[in-house]
Design a protein around this motif. Sequence first.
Motif, short mmCIF file in Angstrom:
data_model
loop_
_atom_site.label_atom_id
_atom_site.label_comp_id
_atom_site.label_asym_id
_atom_site.label_seq_id
_atom_site.Cartn_x
_atom_site.Cartn_y
_atom_site.Cartn_z
N LYS A 307 27.63 -9.35 47.03
CA LYS A 307 26.31 -9.95 47.20
C LYS A 307 25.27 -9.37 46.24
O LYS A 307 24.32 -10.05 45.88
N THR A 308 25.46 -8.10 45.87
CA THR A 308 24.49 -7.42 44.99
C THR A 308 25.24 -6.76 43.84
O THR A 308 26.29 -6.15 44.06
N SER A 448 24.79 -15.49 38.50
CA SER A 448 24.02 -16.41 39.33
C SER A 448 24.86 -17.63 39.70
O SER A 448 24.83 -18.10 40.84
N THR A 453 22.76 -13.45 43.93
CA THR A 453 21.30 -13.68 43.84
C THR A 453 20.50 -12.40 43.77
O THR A 453 19.32 -12.43 43.45
N HIS A 454 21.13 -11.28 44.07
CA HIS A 454 20.41 -10.00 44.10
C HIS A 454 20.98 -9.08 43.02
O HIS A 454 22.15 -8.71 43.08
N THR A 455 20.18 -8.74 42.02
CA THR A 455 20.61 -7.82 40.96
C THR A 455 19.65 -6.63 40.92
O THR A 455 18.46 -6.76 41.22
N LEU A 456 20.16 -5.50 40.51
CA LEU A 456 19.42 -4.25 40.56
C LEU A 456 19.72 -3.44 39.31
O LEU A 456 20.88 -3.41 38.86
N THR A 476 16.39 -8.76 39.43
CA THR A 476 15.45 -8.95 40.55
C THR A 476 14.79 -7.66 41.03
O THR A 476 13.73 -7.70 41.64
N ASN A 477 15.40 -6.51 40.75
CA ASN A 477 14.83 -5.25 41.22
C ASN A 477 15.16 -4.15 40.22
O ASN A 477 16.22 -4.19 39.59
N VAL A 494 20.94 -0.28 49.72
CA VAL A 494 21.05 -1.73 49.57
C VAL A 494 21.56 -2.34 50.88
O VAL A 494 22.58 -1.90 51.42
N ASP A 496 21.97 -5.88 51.24
CA ASP A 496 22.73 -7.11 50.94
C ASP A 496 24.07 -6.71 50.34
O ASP A 496 24.23 -6.61 49.12
#
Length: 629
Positions: A307-308, A448, A453-456, A476-477, A494, A496
């Motif tokens: 998810k991440t 994507s 949908t969640h990147t760090l 995204t972060n 995290v 997610d």
Amino acid sequence: MTSQKPFVLRYPVFASTIVLAIVGGVLALSGLEGAARWTISIFALAVAAKESVRMVRSIMKGSWGIDVLAVTAIIATVLVGEYWASVIIVLMFTGGEALEDYAESRAKRELTSLLNNSPQIAHREVTAGATTEDCPVTELALEDVVVVKPGELIPVDGILLSDEATLDESSLTGESIPVERVRGDQVISGSVNGSAAFRMKVTARAEDSQYQRIVALVTEAAESKAPFVRLADRYAVPFTAVAYVLAITAWVMSGNPTHFAEVLVVATPCPLIIAAPVAFIAGMSRAARHGIIVKNGGTLEKLARIKTVAFDKTGTLTHGQPVLSSVVSVGVVDENELVRLAAIAEQYSAHTLAQSIVQGARLRSLTVTPCEDVVETTAAGLTANIEGHTVVVGKYSFIAQQDPAAVRVDIAAGELAVYVAIDGKFAGALLLRDELRADAPDTLTWLSLLGITHTLMLTGDGKVTAEHVAKSLGVTNVQAECLPLDKVRAVEAVTDRPVMMVGDGVNDAPVLAAADVGVAMGARGSTAASESADVVIMKDDLHRVARAIEIGQQTIRIALQSIWIGISLSLILMILATFGLIPAVVGAGFQEVIDVVAILNALRALGTSRWLARLHLAQRSVQPQQSSV
């Protein structure tokens, strides 16, 4: 790898079943029906007893598999006199091992090729450039000089001593195009030499060389057992209950115990035993073909649910080596002369920025000649005598000591300025920046498309530079100024999940181990990072991070498909058998067909589906972006 023992010794029960079936057939055709029935029935009950012992041991350990159904079906068919059905069930059950071996050998083709091609012998020079002796690779020592002949594998990591060499590194990186190496370049063990022999100096012992590290990773991957196999066993519990309910219903409805046996005959889905692990092995094999070493099957399941995705910045999203981006000259000399003089002075420095300046001069086709009297001041800069001029290169404060009139130049986020003074006069500055990798924007887009949908981004760099990189890529972060422990805490925080961490350096090893899936860019990364990671990317290609997730998603989907194909077809046959529409012998034959269909479907994990082809097409439609930080 599959044992080389004779087939009869590898699979004695399966071989015995074939022999007993032939003997039973001969007896039946000779009119000795009773002898055939007793011969086959006793053998079938013996196999059922043997499997019952293993079944009880599994149940005592808390593992309820589908062995219960197989054993019950064998006993039931013998008791109702359907002895030919019992021998088919035994043949199917014992033949599963042979069928699984075949499927695994097909699926592990790319994995085992690495093991089979491991370098064993090296040609070590006895006298410089004159004679050589053959010796085991394990006996090579650091600084030994080795000759690699045309078509041979490079035995250990080293430095090229010959003028040039053409190498095939496809087994290491997945890249099919041969690469050119010149004198002084690193050469990697496991690469295949081209058409001309060359000399190299050993820089790593056999056990520390790249190829042996890969072999160790592949061995671990090939021997692992996926947790998903235990998940398949969990499907067997409700399936077994349904089978028994239908079998008892058939007996009650018809009053004939034969119908009880007929239902259980088609309720022995070997796909639950074989198809899921075959899909996982195929998925790991396909990943290896793309230069991605997945250490175990459980990691494939996690990859499918990611998810991440978290990235290190330097060396992962960026090249990790600053490049000369622009030059500011104040008129003392022109831009090229400013770069040339700075490069001549910096060529003797061990500072990380020195080679960037020298490389920048060479890209401008400037000649970097030797110079004299180079004096380096720690953490400040250096002074050199070049062609009668005193050239000072370093920080602004160091240059300001030479010329108080020196001024700071404007720099963008992520840039670094190196100042230059000539004969006591401020001459200008060289601006360097760490360029974004060309494949970084495409990789984020691909992730994507895969539903991430969640990147760090986790980096030790300053906040301004980090936020500039994140904005350029659409991350995204971002968390900047991180120490290794800070990265671990960030990943643990995290919510997610599962979370993947991608890195390449020694400082990334702790966070790679802490993540649900750690991915090491092993082509340029440290041994510590590779050993801590669950996935190792053997080619310096960030796209393969997304491809690893893609392969995981497809593998899990195919494994589930294989399980449900076996269950669904078996349920249909059980319902038909409940109403007496399928004789026991015919049902046993149908079950064999189901097994083959499920296993062939599992082997699809070796290739690319149409869905993935469409995904690749969408990914390629995104034009590569050139950006910098």
